[in-house]
Every structure is written in structure tokens, then in C-alpha cells.
Design a protein around this motif. Sequence first.
Motif, mmCIF file in Angstrom:
data_model
loop_
_atom_site.group_PDB
_atom_site.id
_atom_site.type_symbol
_atom_site.label_atom_id
_atom_site.label_comp_id
_atom_site.label_asym_id
_atom_site.label_seq_id
_atom_site.Cartn_x
_atom_site.Cartn_y
_atom_site.Cartn_z
ATOM 1 N N LYS A 65 -74.304 3.271 23.199
ATOM 2 C CA LYS A 65 -73.459 3.808 24.273
ATOM 3 C C LYS A 65 -74.115 5.027 24.926
ATOM 4 C CE LYS A 65 -68.771 5.472 25.160
ATOM 5 N NZ LYS A 65 -68.549 4.646 26.335
ATOM 6 N N LEU A 125 -68.153 -2.703 2.228
ATOM 7 C CA LEU A 125 -66.951 -2.002 2.693
ATOM 8 C C LEU A 125 -67.248 -0.790 3.569
ATOM 9 C CD1 LEU A 125 -64.582 -2.008 -0.434
ATOM 10 C CD2 LEU A 125 -64.518 -3.484 1.570
ATOM 11 N N ALA A 126 -68.321 -0.087 3.260
ATOM 12 C CA ALA A 126 -68.534 1.195 3.942
ATOM 13 C C ALA A 126 -69.816 1.245 4.771
ATOM 14 C CB ALA A 126 -68.558 2.322 2.918
ATOM 15 N N TYR A 127 -70.938 0.801 4.168
ATOM 16 C CA TYR A 127 -72.201 1.037 4.865
ATOM 17 C C TYR A 127 -72.308 0.239 6.156
ATOM 18 C CZ TYR A 127 -77.039 1.278 6.097
ATOM 19 O OH TYR A 127 -78.182 1.463 6.809
ATOM 20 N N LEU A 144 -70.149 -1.048 -1.752
ATOM 21 C CA LEU A 144 -70.319 -0.035 -0.697
ATOM 22 C C LEU A 144 -70.973 -0.625 0.539
ATOM 23 C CD1 LEU A 144 -71.415 3.378 -2.228
ATOM 24 C CD2 LEU A 144 -69.281 2.767 -1.137
ATOM 25 N N ARG A 145 -71.933 -1.503 0.307
ATOM 26 C CA ARG A 145 -72.621 -2.129 1.442
ATOM 27 C C ARG A 145 -71.623 -2.898 2.298
ATOM 28 N NH1 ARG A 145 -78.020 -4.696 2.322
ATOM 29 N NH2 ARG A 145 -77.628 -6.153 4.018
ATOM 30 N N ARG A 176 -72.662 3.728 18.862
ATOM 31 C CA ARG A 176 -72.708 5.048 19.497
ATOM 32 C C ARG A 176 -74.074 5.291 20.144
ATOM 33 N NH1 ARG A 176 -71.601 9.264 15.384
ATOM 34 N NH2 ARG A 176 -69.562 8.297 15.401
ATOM 35 N N PRO A 229 -69.982 -1.074 8.203
ATOM 36 C CA PRO A 229 -69.193 -0.551 9.338
ATOM 37 C C PRO A 229 -69.758 0.744 9.911
ATOM 38 C CG PRO A 229 -67.750 -1.168 7.529
ATOM 39 C CD PRO A 229 -69.140 -1.263 7.006
ATOM 40 N N VAL A 230 -70.222 1.644 9.007
ATOM 41 C CA VAL A 230 -70.756 2.927 9.504
ATOM 42 C C VAL A 230 -72.037 2.687 10.300
ATOM 43 C CG1 VAL A 230 -71.803 5.114 8.808
ATOM 44 C CG2 VAL A 230 -69.718 4.351 7.720
ATOM 45 N N MET A 247 -71.172 1.271 13.575
ATOM 46 C CA MET A 247 -70.622 2.305 14.465
ATOM 47 C C MET A 247 -71.732 3.208 15.008
ATOM 48 S SD MET A 247 -68.396 4.176 15.922
ATOM 49 C CE MET A 247 -66.998 3.188 15.472
ATOM 50 N N LEU A 248 -72.670 3.576 14.132
ATOM 51 C CA LEU A 248 -73.789 4.433 14.571
ATOM 52 C C LEU A 248 -74.605 3.724 15.642
ATOM 53 C CD1 LEU A 248 -74.986 5.877 11.155
ATOM 54 C CD2 LEU A 248 -73.825 7.107 12.978
#
Lengths: 224, 165
Positions: free
Chosen positions: B40, B25-27, B22-23, B37, B29-30, B33-34
Motif C-alpha cells: 500500500k 495462527l500468528a506469523y 504460531l506459523r 502495508r 497473518p502478520v 499484513m506487513l
Amino acid sequence: MEHIGVRETVKFLGLTFNWETLCMTWLAMAIVIIVSCLAVRSLKLVPSGWQNFIEMIVVWLHEQLEAMMGKKRGMQFAPFIVSLFLFLLTCNLLGLIPFLESPTNDLNTTLGLALLVVALVHFFGLYFKGGHYIAHFFQPVAPFVIINMIEEIAKPITLAFRLFGNILAGEILIIVLLHLTENPFWLSLPSVAWLGFSIFISCVHAVIFTMLSMAYLSNAVKEE
Amino acid sequence: MIEINATMIAQVVNFLILVAILRALAYEPVAKMLKQRSDKIQNSLDQAAADRKAAEQTLAQYKNQLAEANRKAQEIVDRAELTARQERDALVAETKREIERMKQNAQAEIQNERNRAFEEMKSEIVTLSLQAAEKIVAKNLSAKENDKLVNDFISGLNSNMFNAK
């Protein structure tokens, strides 16, 4: 009902494994990984769909970690805590699907996770604070080490049995309610109501386990 | 019903594998992205604040320029008024001086005329005196008559003189 709690076991390298629990755990892991991968497949700056769901959980846990441990150290534990929450949520809800059962209705799962959390607490406590971490067991006065030890031993036990008991009890009650009457109307009404309540309980206990894990970790590692 | 066995260790291993997957593949990238954002939004807020500051500065600059222009315009008007007043005062003073000069000239001319008339009158008196003397001598008058003649002439002369004046 005689089959409740009876588990199919397999032997491997002389060790006994609860086969159904392992299968359900792998299923839960697969669901978590697939949902997470779908959610992050095409991440956008303006989120939509599953991205909202996964971001909501990550942001919420980030906030909790930051409040408990401080920003820097909290973010170090974030992957572990996010995975723990998603895994427990999926495991708890899995048992509500007919013919499936929760991996968390097996004490091996909950105790394993609780011991892992407590092991991490002590490991990182020693890693970050060294001798001060040992010293805090002897405070405010040396004899308190006995009470502190009882507390430390109680932590994984309460953590494990709380989750295990609630999930197992929920699943037992679903089976019990189905055997109460033959009338389809009186059969469905309490079952559906209990199923709805079980969904709530599943979420609540995933949150409780995660929050308590965070609290134990934060006591040991939070930035002074 | 409750049996602790090797499943516990397997579950811990399973969970650690899940954390690793999960770290990766998912965590990550999220979280990335956070962060993007958040950066930005922060950049947009900073940019908006900078734009607002720049706009306020420009407005203040324009206000200053406007105030400066008003001040300069007022200065020009004041200077023009002052110049006009000074010129008017100078003109009035010049006119007064001219009038005074003309007045003095006129008085001088009057005085000259008067003096000239007086001189003419004096020469007239002398002429008349000579004529009177001639008459006295011609008639050979007595002393009494002679005195009378002279007195008459003089009285006549005085009355003529005052009338002429």
C-alpha cells in the motif's frame, strides 16, 4: 536451597521426563500462543496495542534474516526464528515469576533446541548446497576437518550451556538473595535490583540464542 | 543436578508443535499484513510520483500554451505594424505621385498658356505690322522718313514685348 536442580520426574513408556520442565514449557507455549493470537486477532493496516509489539519483533527479525541470508531464503526461515525468539523470551521470563521456573533452566530444553538448530543447519546446508557443503569442512586444507569438526560440535554445546547457565544462575541467585538476611529492607533491595537485571539478561539471552542460530543457519544456507 | 533424559526430545517436539501453531495462527497473518502495508505504501508512493509527473506535464503544457499565445499575439502585432507601415508607405508614394502629376499638369498648363500668349502676341504683331504698313503707304513718306517710322515701330515693339513678358 537443597531443592535447587532437583527435578520431579515421571516415567512414560520407559522414558524419564522432567515433569515440571514440561509443565512450564506448556505454560510458556500457551502464553506465547495466547499473546500472539490476541495480537493478530484484529490486524489493522495502522497497528495499535499488541499488534505493534508482535510486528516490531517480526519486522526486526525479518531485517536480520534478510541481511544474513538474503530475502528469499531468509523469509523461509522466518517462522522458525520468530517462534524461537518468542518461545525463549517467554521461557526465560517465566522463571522470574514466583512459584514458576524457566524451562530454559533445564539443560534438556536448551540442548534440545541447540541440537535442533544444528540439525537444521546441516540438513538445509546439504539440501541447498549438496557436495559443496561437505567440501567446506575440508577447507582451506584437508587436515582442517578436525578443527572444523570441533567447531561444529562446540556450536550446540556453547549455545545450550550459555543459555542454561545464565538462566539457572539468575534463578539460583534470586533464591540465594532471599536467604541472605531476615531484614525486609535489606532483603527486598538486592532482590528487586537482581530481578530487574534478570529481566534484562532474559531478553539478552533470548536475542543471543536467536542471533547465533540465525548466524549458523546463514553460513549454511545463504544465497551465493 | 544436570541430567539429560527424554525431556530433551519432548522439548524439541514441543517446540516444533509451537512453530507449527504460531506459523499458522500468528506469523502468516502478520507477514500478510506487513506485505499489504508495504504494498500500500509502495502504491501510494508510486501514485504520488505519477501525480507529480502528471502535474509537471500539465504545467509544462500550460507554459507552452502561454508561450505559444504570446508568440502568436506578438506575431499579430508585428503583422499589423508591418501592414500599417506598408499602407502608410503606399499612401505617401501615391501622394508623391499625385503631387508630381499635379506639378507636371501645372507646368504643362503654364507652357500651354505661354504658347497661347506667344501666339496671340504674334498675331498682334502681324496686325500692328499691317496697320503700320497701312500708315506708311497712306502718308507716302520719303525713304528717310519711312526708315525712321519702321525703326521706331520696331523699337517700340521690342520694348512692349519685353514689358509684357
